[in-house]
Design an enzyme around this catalytic site. Structure first.
Site, PDB file in Angstrom:
ATOM      1  N   HIS A 117       0.766  -1.117   0.070  1.00 24.97           N
ATOM      2  CA  HIS A 117      -0.064   0.126  -0.032  1.00 24.97           C
ATOM      3  C   HIS A 117       0.737   1.262   0.114  1.00 24.97           C
ATOM      4  O   HIS A 117       2.040   1.426   0.853  1.00 24.97           O
ATOM      5  CB  HIS A 117      -0.983  -0.005   1.231  1.00 24.97           C
ATOM      6  CG  HIS A 117      -2.078   1.021   1.083  1.00 24.97           C
ATOM      7  ND1 HIS A 117      -1.777   2.268   1.481  1.00 24.97           N
ATOM      8  CD2 HIS A 117      -3.192   0.807   0.763  1.00 24.97           C
ATOM      9  CE1 HIS A 117      -2.749   3.067   1.012  1.00 24.97           C
ATOM     10  NE2 HIS A 117      -4.017   2.054   0.862  1.00 24.97           N
TER      11      HIS A 117
ATOM     12  N   GLU B 102      -3.840   2.286  -7.156  1.00 26.73           N
ATOM     13  CA  GLU B 102      -4.312   3.498  -6.317  1.00 26.73           C
ATOM     14  C   GLU B 102      -3.508   4.601  -6.321  1.00 26.73           C
ATOM     15  O   GLU B 102      -2.143   4.646  -5.992  1.00 26.73           O
ATOM     16  CB  GLU B 102      -4.155   2.793  -4.683  1.00 26.73           C
ATOM     17  CG  GLU B 102      -5.105   1.621  -4.352  1.00 26.73           C
ATOM     18  CD  GLU B 102      -5.276   1.825  -2.871  1.00 26.73           C
ATOM     19  OE1 GLU B 102      -6.528   1.514  -2.402  1.00 26.73           O
ATOM     20  OE2 GLU B 102      -4.506   1.865  -2.261  1.00 26.73           O
TER      21      GLU B 102
END
Ligand code: 13P
Length: 244
Positions: A93, A161
């Site tokens: 992430h 993302e």
């Protein structure tokens, strides 16, 4: 297959998590072809895990260490994550890359370790605003995805993302998402022997029930990895329904 995953990040206490789970499950019914995941912080995995799994929701961790055990104070192993009932683990992430120095080299080991423990790696990739403005988006993504040449075939989900769209309310434009998702698919074909494993590509970054239907209409968008909106069980329930 469509996939919708809630990333709670470092939010909620046990009582909030229990209330969230009750509220979400009261409205949730499993739909064929939709995989639903929830990634709570480590201490909340056990308190909410049984109830979520009983309704077919997959439990994810938000990070994991590559070593199975040992002197790594503050870390949690893939073995422990699997033992806590998880089906998968979010890896790479941007918040881990940005704030905790997560490197591509470490991610090669983590993807392999996750698979060793039968955990589905959900690998996040994405460019910063500076990288996009400098025209390096695809180069950055190509580099981040190149670790898959080292990890071999195996189960995998990928989430695109864009860092500048996370928590900002600035969702990427449909054309930007389309271009990047097509690029990711091509890179997966280049770097990875997919074998029998389909690899869904999720979008993440300011996903809401207002913009999710449009995102789902973009080719190669298999679903969403949702931060802020996932903290509201009603909104997350709406997103799951939209994917069905
Ligand atoms: P937001 O949905 O809050 O933008 O977060 C996205 C994200 O980082 C999910 O992993």
């Amino acid at each position: 297959m469509r996939c919708v995953v809630a990333n709670w990040k470092m939010n909620l206490l046990a009582a909030d998590a229990a209330a969230w789970t009750e509220a979400f499950l009261a409205r949730h019914s499993q739909a064929p072809g939709v995989a639903v995941g929830v990634a709570p912080p480590f201490p909340l995995l056990r308190p909410v895990g049984d109830a979520l799994r009983a309704k077919g929701v997959r439990l994810f961790a938000q990070n994991g260490h590559a070593e199975p055990k040992g002197a790594y104070t503050g870390e949690v192993s893939m073995a422990q994550i699997q033992d806590a009932g998880c089906a998968g683990v979010i890896l790479g992430h941007s918040e881990r890359r940005q704030f905790f120095g997560e490197t591509d080299v470490a991610l090669i080991k983590k993807v392999k370790a996750a698979r060793d423990w039968n955990l589905l790696p959900l690998l996040c990739v994405g460019e910063t605003l500076t990288e996009r403005q400098a025209g390096f988006t695809l180069e950055v993504l190509g580099q981040q995805l190149s670790i898959l040449a080292e990890t071999g075939p195996g189960p995998l989900w990928v989430a695109y993302e864009p860092v500048w769209a996370i928590g900002t309310g600035l969702r990427a434009e449909a054309e930007q998402v389309r271009e990047v998702h097509a690029f990711i698919r091509a890179k997966l074909d280049q770097f990875m022997d997919r074998g029998d494993y389909p690899v869904p590509i999720l979008y993440g970054g300011s996903v809401t029930p207002e913009n999710f239907p449009e995102l789902l209409g973009i080719p190669e968008v298999a679903g969403g990895l949702v931060g802020g909106a996932s903290l509201d069980p009603g909104k997350f329930g709406d997103l799951v329904k939209q994917a069905g």
